[in-house]
Scaffold this active site. Structure first.
Site, short mmCIF file in Angstrom:
data_model
loop_
_atom_site.label_atom_id
_atom_site.label_comp_id
_atom_site.label_asym_id
_atom_site.label_seq_id
_atom_site.Cartn_x
_atom_site.Cartn_y
_atom_site.Cartn_z
N SER A 56 0.80 -1.23 0.00
CA SER A 56 0.00 0.00 0.00
C SER A 56 0.84 1.28 0.00
CB SER A 56 -0.97 0.01 1.18
OG SER A 56 -0.29 0.33 2.36
N LYS A 98 1.09 4.88 6.60
CA LYS A 98 0.26 5.69 5.71
C LYS A 98 0.81 7.11 5.62
CE LYS A 98 -2.81 2.51 5.06
NZ LYS A 98 -3.01 1.91 3.76
#
Lengths: 175, 161
Positions: A56, A98
């Site tokens: 990700s 993230k």
């Protein structure tokens, strides 16, 4: 003179031996335990080693690579937009990596993959693949930040992203 | 010198007792590890072995067992058959996936009841790729006839899109 050299040679090898294989005295064991304890505390609470598993955050952080989570990063400075942060689940064994895209009070929107923050088009140089994500405008709540991964080549439904409480952010990332 | 030896002996004895004596928390942790093991599946798992594991997973819960997963619109009380059917379906959908629980925190709000918060990690393998996923779970457990059983599972969705 040759005798002195020999003596010196013996002294050096003795010193090396003592350094590599010291006598297990009480003081030495105490120093060893303190060193082990310091390393444990440092790498458990200050600089947490992480193995990145998943895609990700590619291309910034690749699957299988290693990094450190810097816990004190946000003790004295606030979180900034575009910082890469670690987000915890229940504890620190499993964390999400993230990028912070929006701060409390900001509005965020994706139009055909292009990011708009507070109605302003934002360039994201860290992206490798342009996505076709569409996300209607939403406002980030107070005490929250909006985090998204750098790899948007997957569909939105396969990607963990959204606004998370700031208290869930463990720290920043080194390397 | 003798006092030192006695102190070390007492410390070792206390540590041994702590690790060997059974406790509610240890039983719940063991049940959780067993549940993860029974739900995990490998490509080599024989159908009979898979069925046996599903039945064993079913024995770790009390019924009705509540399951809540907001993102999948699941909020339902399952009886034993429904629960085991869903575990079997989950195993089929997640072939070659290993389940494990991490950072489990257990609280006992009252006698015979336990509240757990844990991170469920999935490590899987598809034909050409590996994947990792994680979820935060809130689990309730109850003590019945001296044994602990899980009575509800809720996925905590802490990221709001």
């Amino acid at each position: 003179m040759p005798g002195k050299e020999l003596r010196n040679g013996i002294d050096i090898s003795n010193s090396i031996r003592k350094f590599l294989f010291p006598a297990l005295t009480g003081n030495y064991l105490t120093r060893l335990i303190l060193l082990g304890l310091s390393c444990f505390l440092f790498f458990s609470y200050i600089l947490i080693p992480m193995r990145i598993q998943g895609h990700s955050m590619e291309p910034t952080y690749r699957n299988g690579s290693y990094a450190f989570c810097v816990r004190p990063q946000y003790l004295f400075t606030p979180i900034k937009r575009f910082d890469v942060v670690t987000v915890r689940f229940t504890g620190r064994s499993v964390m999400l990596l993230k990028r912070v895209l929006a701060l409390p009070g900001d509005t965020l929107e994706f139009r055909e993959g292009t990011l708009y923050i507070n109605e302003e088009r934002i360039d994201e140089p860290y992206l490798q693949h342009h996505s076709s994500w569409n996300l209607p405008v939403r406002e980030v709540k107070q005490g929250y930040v909006y985090v998204v991964g750098d790899n948007r080549s997957t569909s939105m439904s396969e990607h963990h992203f959204g606004q998370v409480k700031i208290e869930r952010i463990i720290g920043g990332v080194l390397f | 010198m003798n006092i030192k030896r006695i102190l070390i002996f007492l410390l070792l004895a206390a540590a041994t007792l702590y690790f060997l004596l059974p406790s509610d928390e240890k039983e719940i942790r063991n049940n959780l590890a067993s549940l993860a093991e029974y739900c995990s599946s490998s490509g080599k798992e024989a159908p009979i072995a898979a069925l046996k594991n599903v039945m064993l997973a079913g024995k770790l819960c009390s019924y009705p067992c509540r399951v809540q997963v907001e993102s999948f619109n699941i909020d339902q009380d399952f009886n034993k058959k429904e629960f085991t059917d869903h575990v079997l379906m989950l195993k089929k959908m997640t072939m070659n996936t290993r389940f494990s629980f991490h950072d489990t925190v257990i609280n006992f709000p009252m006698d015979g009841k336990a509240e757990l918060v844990s991170t469920l990690r999935l490590d899987g393998k598809t034909e050409d790729n590996r994947f990792t996923d994680a979820y935060e779970l809130n689990i309730h457990a109850e003590k019945t006839n001296g044994n602990w059983f899980f009575s509800s599972f809720t996925v905590i969705e802490f990221m709001e899109q």
